[in-house]
Every structure is written in structure tokens, then in C-alpha cells.
Design a protein around this motif. Structure first.
Motif, PDB file in Angstrom:
ATOM      1  N   LEU A 299       0.821  -1.207   0.000  1.00  0.00           N
ATOM      2  CA  LEU A 299       0.000   0.000   0.000  1.00  0.00           C
ATOM      3  C   LEU A 299       0.856   1.259   0.000  1.00  0.00           C
ATOM      4  O   LEU A 299       0.555   2.216  -0.716  1.00  0.00           O
ATOM      5  N   ARG A 300       1.932   1.250   0.778  1.00  0.00           N
ATOM      6  CA  ARG A 300       2.827   2.413   0.806  1.00  0.00           C
ATOM      7  C   ARG A 300       3.543   2.589  -0.531  1.00  0.00           C
ATOM      8  O   ARG A 300       3.686   3.698  -1.034  1.00  0.00           O
ATOM      9  N   ARG A 301       3.994   1.490  -1.104  1.00  0.00           N
ATOM     10  CA  ARG A 301       4.785   1.583  -2.337  1.00  0.00           C
ATOM     11  C   ARG A 301       3.932   1.872  -3.567  1.00  0.00           C
ATOM     12  O   ARG A 301       4.304   2.660  -4.426  1.00  0.00           O
ATOM     13  N   TRP A 302       2.761   1.223  -3.660  1.00  0.00           N
ATOM     14  CA  TRP A 302       1.982   1.277  -4.892  1.00  0.00           C
ATOM     15  C   TRP A 302       0.706   2.115  -4.794  1.00  0.00           C
ATOM     16  O   TRP A 302       0.059   2.349  -5.811  1.00  0.00           O
ATOM     17  N   GLY A 303       0.326   2.522  -3.593  1.00  0.00           N
ATOM     18  CA  GLY A 303      -0.873   3.349  -3.443  1.00  0.00           C
ATOM     19  C   GLY A 303      -2.120   2.645  -3.946  1.00  0.00           C
ATOM     20  O   GLY A 303      -2.337   1.463  -3.673  1.00  0.00           O
ATOM     21  N   ARG A 304      -2.912   3.351  -4.724  1.00  0.00           N
ATOM     22  CA  ARG A 304      -4.188   2.781  -5.196  1.00  0.00           C
ATOM     23  C   ARG A 304      -4.002   1.607  -6.162  1.00  0.00           C
ATOM     24  O   ARG A 304      -4.945   0.887  -6.459  1.00  0.00           O
ATOM     25  N   TYR A 305      -2.787   1.430  -6.675  1.00  0.00           N
ATOM     26  CA  TYR A 305      -2.517   0.317  -7.592  1.00  0.00           C
ATOM     27  C   TYR A 305      -2.107  -0.960  -6.859  1.00  0.00           C
ATOM     28  O   TYR A 305      -1.899  -1.991  -7.496  1.00  0.00           O
ATOM     29  N   ALA A 306      -1.985  -0.899  -5.546  1.00  0.00           N
ATOM     30  CA  ALA A 306      -1.507  -2.038  -4.754  1.00  0.00           C
ATOM     31  C   ALA A 306      -2.307  -3.321  -4.993  1.00  0.00           C
ATOM     32  O   ALA A 306      -1.708  -4.382  -5.167  1.00  0.00           O
ATOM     33  N   PRO A 307      -3.647  -3.284  -5.020  1.00  0.00           N
ATOM     34  CA  PRO A 307      -4.372  -4.547  -5.258  1.00  0.00           C
ATOM     35  C   PRO A 307      -4.055  -5.167  -6.620  1.00  0.00           C
ATOM     36  O   PRO A 307      -3.864  -6.381  -6.729  1.00  0.00           O
TER      37      PRO A 307
END
Length: 97
Positions: free
Chosen positions: A8-16
Motif C-alpha cells: 500500500l505504501r509503495r503502490w498506493g491505489r494500484y496495490a491490489p
């Protein structure tokens, strides 16, 4: 797939989406950008290769001797393996008996 806090920290909204593709490909996502003070950030060829579902090094392996621009050209002219499989499957079904 539920992304962990690091994702979540690294990818933000793209994490899933990144977590799902990591699960599908069986390998972690490489760094998405190359940082260069003179030119600013630009996409990393390794990340594009991973996004396309290609095996590691298919285009980006150093012994190919390609520059980053040549790697992008090769990636842009490449076919996504999953798209090819679906297309071939559709053609086989359309051929009929």
C-alpha cells in the motif's frame, strides 16, 4: 489478493492490482521507474516486461546488448503471451469441425 502495508505504501491505489499480478506471475514487481536527475524519472524496461507477463530477461537481459530505448522498442513490438493464448483459442474454436 489483499495487499500488505508495504504494498500500500509503495503502490498506493494500484496495490491490489500489483499484488494480483505478482500472484499470477509468481514474482515480485520490479521498480517501476529509472531515476535520472538530468532527465527525470522514466519507466523501467524491467517493469514493462513484468507488466506484459514476459519471463524475466526476455528483452532486458544484459547480454542482449540493447539500450533502454531499444528495449522499449522491442517491448512495444512484442505480443502479450496471455493475449496470444486467448486469440489462438478463439481461432481454434471458430474453425469448427
Amino acid at each position: 489478493m489483499v495487499p500488505d502495508r508495504g504494498h500500500l505504501r509503495r503502490w498506493g491505489r494500484y496495490a491490489p492490482a500489483i499484488a494480483r499480478w505478482e500472484h499470477i506471475t509468481g514474482r515480485p514487481a520490479p521498480a517501476p521507474a529509472l531515476l535520472n536527475e538530468a532527465k527525470g524519472p522514466r519507466p523501467a524496461p524491467e517493469f514493462v516486461e513484468w507488466l506484459m507477463g514476459l519471463e524475466r530477461g526476455r528483452v532486458t537481459e544484459s547480454n542482449h546488448g540493447l539500450t533502454a530505448n531499444q528495449q522499449f522498442t522491442a517491448l512495444g513490438n512484442n505480443l502479450l503471451p496471455l493475449h496470444a493464448a486467448v486469440a489462438l483459442g478463439g481461432l481454434a474454436g471458430a474453425a469448427g469441425p
